[in-house]
Motif scaffolding. Structure first.
Motif, mmCIF file in Angstrom:
data_model
loop_
_atom_site.group_PDB
_atom_site.id
_atom_site.type_symbol
_atom_site.label_atom_id
_atom_site.label_comp_id
_atom_site.label_asym_id
_atom_site.label_seq_id
_atom_site.Cartn_x
_atom_site.Cartn_y
_atom_site.Cartn_z
ATOM 1 N N GLU A 1 23.468 19.272 95.945
ATOM 2 C CA GLU A 1 22.937 20.284 96.873
ATOM 3 C C GLU A 1 23.829 21.515 96.790
ATOM 4 O O GLU A 1 25.040 21.421 96.982
ATOM 5 N N ASP A 2 23.212 22.667 96.493
ATOM 6 C CA ASP A 2 24.016 23.882 96.325
ATOM 7 C C ASP A 2 24.297 24.594 97.643
ATOM 8 O O ASP A 2 25.209 25.404 97.725
ATOM 9 N N GLU A 3 23.504 24.305 98.673
ATOM 10 C CA GLU A 3 23.704 25.019 99.931
ATOM 11 C C GLU A 3 24.809 24.355 100.748
ATOM 12 O O GLU A 3 24.687 23.190 101.139
ATOM 13 N N ASP B 1 18.564 17.717 95.410
ATOM 14 C CA ASP B 1 17.782 18.869 95.874
ATOM 15 C C ASP B 1 16.963 19.413 94.704
ATOM 16 O O ASP B 1 17.435 19.424 93.564
ATOM 17 N N GLY C 1 15.697 22.634 94.574
ATOM 18 C CA GLY C 1 16.091 24.020 94.343
ATOM 19 C C GLY C 1 17.578 24.143 94.068
ATOM 20 O O GLY C 1 18.397 24.152 94.977
ATOM 21 N N LYS D 1 12.259 19.445 103.275
ATOM 22 C CA LYS D 1 13.040 20.353 104.119
ATOM 23 C C LYS D 1 12.097 21.150 105.015
ATOM 24 O O LYS D 1 11.035 21.538 104.554
#
Ligand code: CA
Length: 237
Positions: free
Chosen positions: A24-26, A68, A70, A117
């Motif tokens: 997950e990049d966030e 994720d 995205g 999400k």
């Protein structure tokens, strides 16, 4: 010692629970999930890109991947495809939109489940638990039925449309194992390990030979499916 108030207030002991690879990049979502899942007893390895996920997967053996869709660079679908080319580790995908094509794409690529999400950490934790339970324990029932195929573990008997089919011991074990975990892809190496045992000296070709024989005898080609580049899975009933 163990009954003192201070002991009860200490943070939980270093977790020995299942290792989850979180991709997950966030930062906000990642730290929220890490905190929640660690409190739930999981160990977390958190990476922010697909490239790092594939590296991490080569270094450690997570029991499950939370992926994720995205991501910067390679997107989650591509990561899923690449993971499946070499591993049947369970994958729960985080999809941004509640759109049918996204969900179908993920599941067709071999993801085991998905959460849309925005979701609550509690919801994700419940999905993770359900997927791990399915993978770990298998179906406890004695009689497993898919279409007109019935397998009885205690009797070591398989019937198709009511007629007994003569499987060898290992063909039976293999079929029983796959039917106990419907819809879950297992690599040839995992099947060798789980059905033949680690000590088995033969190669993965053994698995292909047994699957082919079993398919020929059962004459139900869709029952055990080949997942290209990944392994085999049994159809869900
Ligand atoms: Ca993202």
């Amino acid at each position: 010692m163990t009954s003192s108030a201070s002991a009860r207030l200490e943070p939980p002991a270093p977790a020995r629970g299942p290792l989850v690879l979180l991709v997950e990049d966030e930062t906000s979502i990642g730290s929220l999930l890490r905190g929640y899942l660690e409190r739930d007893g999981y160990r977390l390895a958190w990476v922010r890109s697909g490239e790092e996920a594939l590296l991490e997967l080569g270094r450690r053996a997570p029991q499950l991947v939370v992926l994720d869709v995205g991501l910067p660079g390679m997107d989650g679908f591509e990561v899923c495809r690449r993971i499946r080319a070499r591993s049947s580790v369970p994958i729960v995908m985080l999809t941004a939109r509640d759109e049918e094509p996204d969900r179908v794409a993920g599941l067709e690529l071999g993801a085991d489940d998905y959460v849309t999400k925005p979701f609550s950490p509690r919801e994700l934790a419940a999905r993770i638990k359900a997927v791990l339970r399915r993978v770990d324990s298998g179906d406890p029932r004695d009689e497993l039925t898919v279409g007109d195929v019935v397998l009885r573990k205690s009797a070591r008997e398989v019937t198709v449309a009511g007629k007994p089919v003569g499987l060898t011991g290992k063909e039976f074990d293999l079929l029983a194992f796959l039917l106990e975990h419907p819809g879950i892809v297992f690599s040839r190496e995992q099947l060798l390990d789980r059905v033949w045992g680690l000590a088995y000296p033969g190669g993965t070709r053994t698995v292909d030979v047994h699957v082919a024989q079993m398919r020929r005898k059962l004459a139900r080609p869709d029952l055990v499916q080949t997942v290209r580049g990944a392994g085999y899975k049994a159809a869900r009933n």
